[in-house]
Design a protein around this motif. Structure first.
Motif, PDB file in Angstrom:
ATOM      1  N   VAL A 159      -5.378  -5.624  14.323  1.00  0.00           N
ATOM      2  CA  VAL A 159      -6.648  -5.361  13.652  1.00  0.00           C
ATOM      3  C   VAL A 159      -7.795  -5.472  14.645  1.00  0.00           C
ATOM      4  O   VAL A 159      -7.834  -6.392  15.459  1.00  0.00           O
ATOM      5  CB  VAL A 159      -6.843  -6.358  12.487  1.00  0.00           C
ATOM      6  CG1 VAL A 159      -8.209  -6.193  11.871  1.00  0.00           C
ATOM      7  CG2 VAL A 159      -5.755  -6.166  11.461  1.00  0.00           C
TER       8      VAL A 159
ATOM      9  N   CYS B 142       0.844  -1.189   0.000  1.00  0.00           N
ATOM     10  CA  CYS B 142       0.000   0.000   0.000  1.00  0.00           C
ATOM     11  C   CYS B 142       0.878   1.237   0.000  1.00  0.00           C
ATOM     12  O   CYS B 142       1.908   1.276   0.667  1.00  0.00           O
ATOM     13  CB  CYS B 142      -0.871   0.057   1.242  1.00  0.00           C
ATOM     14  SG  CYS B 142      -2.027  -1.280   1.382  1.00  0.00           S
TER      15      CYS B 142
ATOM     16  N   PHE C 233      -5.927   3.158   9.665  1.00  0.00           N
ATOM     17  CA  PHE C 233      -4.484   3.133   9.443  1.00  0.00           C
ATOM     18  C   PHE C 233      -3.920   1.761   9.787  1.00  0.00           C
ATOM     19  O   PHE C 233      -3.181   1.151   9.006  1.00  0.00           O
ATOM     20  CB  PHE C 233      -3.840   4.216  10.312  1.00  0.00           C
ATOM     21  CG  PHE C 233      -2.346   4.297  10.222  1.00  0.00           C
ATOM     22  CD1 PHE C 233      -1.731   4.948   9.183  1.00  0.00           C
ATOM     23  CD2 PHE C 233      -1.553   3.740  11.216  1.00  0.00           C
ATOM     24  CE1 PHE C 233      -0.351   5.041   9.106  1.00  0.00           C
ATOM     25  CE2 PHE C 233      -0.181   3.824  11.160  1.00  0.00           C
ATOM     26  CZ  PHE C 233       0.424   4.480  10.102  1.00  0.00           C
ATOM     27  N   THR C 234      -4.271   1.259  10.960  1.00  0.00           N
ATOM     28  CA  THR C 234      -3.730  -0.018  11.404  1.00  0.00           C
ATOM     29  C   THR C 234      -4.294  -1.165  10.581  1.00  0.00           C
ATOM     30  O   THR C 234      -3.561  -2.064  10.168  1.00  0.00           O
ATOM     31  CB  THR C 234      -4.057  -0.222  12.885  1.00  0.00           C
ATOM     32  OG1 THR C 234      -3.775   0.983  13.575  1.00  0.00           O
ATOM     33  CG2 THR C 234      -3.252  -1.341  13.470  1.00  0.00           C
TER      34      THR C 234
ATOM     35  N   LEU D 243      -5.391  -1.256   7.615  1.00  0.00           N
ATOM     36  CA  LEU D 243      -4.969  -1.290   6.219  1.00  0.00           C
ATOM     37  C   LEU D 243      -3.703  -2.121   6.031  1.00  0.00           C
ATOM     38  O   LEU D 243      -3.419  -2.604   4.936  1.00  0.00           O
ATOM     39  CB  LEU D 243      -4.746   0.144   5.739  1.00  0.00           C
ATOM     40  CG  LEU D 243      -4.836   0.407   4.243  1.00  0.00           C
ATOM     41  CD1 LEU D 243      -6.127  -0.141   3.677  1.00  0.00           C
ATOM     42  CD2 LEU D 243      -4.734   1.884   3.979  1.00  0.00           C
ATOM     43  N   GLN D 244      -2.949  -2.300   7.119  1.00  0.00           N
ATOM     44  CA  GLN D 244      -1.718  -3.080   7.019  1.00  0.00           C
ATOM     45  C   GLN D 244      -1.987  -4.518   6.627  1.00  0.00           C
ATOM     46  O   GLN D 244      -1.098  -5.200   6.120  1.00  0.00           O
ATOM     47  CB  GLN D 244      -0.981  -3.078   8.360  1.00  0.00           C
ATOM     48  CG  GLN D 244      -0.366  -1.762   8.709  1.00  0.00           C
ATOM     49  CD  GLN D 244       0.451  -1.863   9.974  1.00  0.00           C
ATOM     50  OE1 GLN D 244       1.638  -2.071   9.941  1.00  0.00           O
ATOM     51  NE2 GLN D 244      -0.197  -1.724  11.098  1.00  0.00           N
TER      52      GLN D 244
ATOM     53  N   LEU E 114      -1.415  -8.124  13.786  1.00  0.00           N
ATOM     54  CA  LEU E 114      -1.442  -6.906  12.994  1.00  0.00           C
ATOM     55  C   LEU E 114      -2.243  -5.800  13.661  1.00  0.00           C
ATOM     56  O   LEU E 114      -2.465  -4.743  13.068  1.00  0.00           O
ATOM     57  CB  LEU E 114      -2.010  -7.202  11.599  1.00  0.00           C
ATOM     58  CG  LEU E 114      -1.109  -8.074  10.726  1.00  0.00           C
ATOM     59  CD1 LEU E 114      -1.850  -8.554   9.500  1.00  0.00           C
ATOM     60  CD2 LEU E 114       0.138  -7.316  10.332  1.00  0.00           C
TER      61      LEU E 114
END
Lengths: 263, 454
Positions: free
Chosen positions: B260, B81, B420-421, B423-424, B258
């Motif tokens: 999420v 990304c 933000f997190t 999207l990783q 991650l």
């Protein structure tokens, strides 16, 4: 986290540390409530003065007829808290002390601050990775979720200018703690915790981008928000906000970072 | 028109289709409808990898998200990304305004869930002020009401745009139709459809306007019926299921590693919801359920969002009942050193004003005028320290790390935005899958680039 239960321990007055320059003792406008040292307001028993600010609005010398130029305000952050911290804070702190002692890492924790129902462990940067492993993997701690890292720049805290702040969550025990790691501006290196918390990949890139903290061991520490060739680190206090004066109905309004301010 | 356009490919238009030789191979610029040039160009050297740059201006990347795909045929072998195209320096700007003005900035971060940004920031400031217990009950109920309405509107956009991106346009049109009803309520209550700046440190800016409760009840009635449409249209729709099931797979271990949270975490069957786990704003006194699904995929996330709208509607109903009993109760903290001085009303000129307050400060009390002036220009001081009060936004854990140096401005405000997190995990979800499934995976994360880039 209402179960923090630290209110009682917060209120107990421990040995209070007198700031080196105590403006409250000098009388005058300094006695006004907003100019007193924040000791009366703070929840912890000790305060650490990191900076003393003088004057408002940038007025200096004889040009200042407002008297604001004589104001002095110490910037005092909550200092280390004495035991007991209250509630489960002690459980976590004891457990962490225990697992660190087993690995002879007792020096890892610099201080513990309990303030406003939140506990902050100041970790010496060389031990951050070891502490993070223990916090994540020890069954009594089990902080399996990291809510990222955020930087704070204290330009006047000499030798401790840059802070990296991690918020950890244990879903198993439903607890939250904060880790804070300090590094000097001259040597802005902090170990990366991406190996422990992969989620910090982008967060560390962001903190590097905005503060210039170099996370050693990060797989690809590049800028993430700013363009790759951007000069400087925008969130640092010595980086100007920028902006242009705006004219409105004949009056000119300076950009936000040049307006008068109530430091 | 188009024939003249294509006859002069790159004379005037730098974005026209073309190809050029670079040291890393042939670079094709395509603008849509002209993929043939790429296909025929690549056919000559089929063994080489193809790197496709999707976005940042692309209708199906959910905003200005840039995806860099490495393809082997239709299969994505690597995905990265590129973000930062919407970075506006909101956090830096907040350091140059007072604590109340900060709300005006942070509401613009994640523009689909503005009330959540305002709430987490305001609650952080209130914790630093040690005023968490002093917030009036009505303000808390209004916060819950607005946040849950906002959750509905945000999930509607997630479902609507997610549907649009896979070609299901009906889902988009009905999604935005219902979202409009929610925005009408926001406009009635706060005066604005987006970027409200309404939840502030100390409470909320305004009391409920007359007639608002009736409109909310009317909305509950209409929306309760229409929510069934989404289920009827999608839940068992074979095309919809075919596109979503098994796509964007991420299990619990992957989510925690991650970082999420939100519907993606709950689609692994783990019922983690901060409203239940670490209640704020009195959520523990409401009756609602945490929705989970156990398929780990995009379809599960869709079903969770759909069901969460039902739960939010239940919460809105309970808020409306409580507000009915709280007629005339205060919505701002009683401490006059923090509370905004006046309750404004919209006058004939369309500007917010309060004639009673003006009469008081201009005609009756010099002290009141001084107080008003100090509070509005200088703002209140917040004791030094730091706070982090996370809340459950429609996308997961949203928290503001608020640092004060004891002054009238935030020393630092950092937002841990779930977009933000989350999207990783795009690469983990998409690598090994088809190109078309990347779109579904991104849509199931529901990132809002305003929140990602801030």
């Amino acid at each position: 986290m209402s179960e923090g239960g630290t209110e009682s321990s917060n209120r107990e007055g421990g040995p209070s540390q007198t700031p080196s320059k105590d403006p409250a003792a000098e009388g005058g406008t300094d006695r006004m409530p907003e100019n007193l040292t924040p000791q009366a307001q703070a929840g912890t028993s000790q305060l650490e003065v990191v900076e003393v600010r003088e004057g408002f609005f940038g007025a200096r010398g004889t040009g200042d007829t407002s008297g604001y130029g004589g104001l002095r305000r110490p910037v005092a952050l909550p200092g280390p808290s004495p035991r007991p911290y209250g509630g489960w804070f002690d459980t976590v702190a004891d457990r962490l002390d225990g697992v660190l002692a087993e690995r002879s890492l007792t020096a890892a924790i610099e201080k513990v601050v309990v303030h406003r129902g939140e506990i902050t462990f100041f970790i010496r940067r060389e031990h951050l990775l070891d502490v993070a492993w223990q916090l994540r993997d020890d069954p009594g701690l089990r902080f399996e979720f990291c809510a990222g890292v955020s930087g704070v720049h204290y330009p006047e805290e000499r030798g401790r200018e840059l802070h990296a702040v991690y918020h950890l969550l244990s879903m198993t025990h439903n607890r939250r703690i904060r880790l804070e790691v300090v590094c000097p501006d001259a040597d802005p290196h902090v170990p990366s915790v991406v190996a422990v918390y992969p989620t910090n990949d982008w967060h560390e890139r962001e903190t590097y981008d905005f503060f210039g903290i170099i996370f050693d061991g990060h797989p690809a520490l590049t800028r993430i928000q700013m363009p790759d060739d951007w000069p400087g680190h925008p969130q640092r206090k010595d980086y100007p906000l920028g902006g242009i004066p705006v004219e409105y109905k004949g009056a000119t309004i300076p950009p936000p970072d040049q307006r008068r301010s109530y430091t | 028109m188009s024939s003249t356009y294509t006859s002069r490919p790159d004379a005037d238009d730098p974005y026209a289709s073309s190809s050029s030789e670079t040291i890393s191979g042939t670079v094709y610029t395509v603008t849509g409808q002209d993929w043939d040039s790429v296909v025929s160009g690549v056919a000559d050297n089929a063994e080489e990898r193809v790197v496709v740059n999707m976005g940042p201006q692309h209708p199906s990347t959910h905003g200005v998200l840039r995806l860099i795909l490495e393809l082997d045929g239709e299969t994505v072998t690597e995905l990265r990304c590129g973000i930062g195209y919407l970075h506006t320096g909101i956090e830096k700007n907040m350091e140059y305004r007072n604590w109340t003005q900060g709300v005006t900035f942070c509401t613009r971060m994640d523009y689909l869930s503005p009330f959540f940004n305002e709430a987490t920031y305001s609650m952080g400031v209130e914790r630093l002020l040690d005023a968490e217990d002093d917030i009036p009950e009505k303000a808390q109920v209004m916060r819950v009401l607005l946040m849950e309405l906002n959750r509905i509107s945000s999930h509607l956009v997630a479902i609507a745009t997610g549907g649009m991106e896979i070609g299901a346009l009906t889902i988009m049109t009905i999604g935005f139709r219902e979202r409009e009803l929610v925005l009408d309520l926001f406009e009635l209550i706060t005066g604005l459809r987006m970027n409200h700046g309404f939840i502030r440190p100390g409470g909320v800016a305004q009391d409920m306007p007359p007639g608002a409760l009736e409109q909310i009840r009317e909305f509950i009635k209409i929306f309760g019926k229409r929510l069934k449409d989404y289920a009827d249209l999608c839940n068992a729709n074979p095309i919809f299921r075919g596109r979503l099931e098994g796509i964007g797979y991420l299990d619990l271990a992957g989510c925690l590693a991650l970082g999420v949270s939100g519907p993606t975490l709950r689609s692994t069957g783990y019922p983690w919801d901060l409203r239940k786990a670490q209640p704020y704003c009195g959520y523990d006194s409401y009756d609602f359920d945490v929705v989970t699904w156990d398929t780990f995929d995009a379809y599960g996330r869709f079903r969770i969002r759909l069901q969460e709208m039902h739960e939010s509607l239940r919460l809105v109903q309970q808020c409306a009942d409580r507000l009915g009993r709280l007629e005339g109760a205060p919505v701002m903290i009683a401490d006059k050193k923090i509370a905004w001085p006046a309750q404004l009303a919209v006058g004939n000129d369309g500007m917010g004003n309060s004639l009673d307050h003006i009469r008081h400060i201009m005609g009756e009390s010099m002290e009141a005028l001084i107080h008003h002036f100090k509070l509005v220009t200088e703002g209140f001081r917040v004791p030094a320290g730091q706070a982090y009060v996370p809340i459950e936004s429609p996308r997961g854990e949203l928290g503001a790390h608020v640092v004060s140096d004891g002054g009238t401005r935030p020393f630092r405000a950092h937002f841990r935005d779930p977009s933000f997190t989350n999207l990783q995990c795009t690469s983990v979800m998409s690598e090994g899958g088809q190109v078309a499934d990347v779109i579904v995976a991104v849509a199931s994360i529901d990132p809002v680039m305003g929140g990602v880039d801030r």
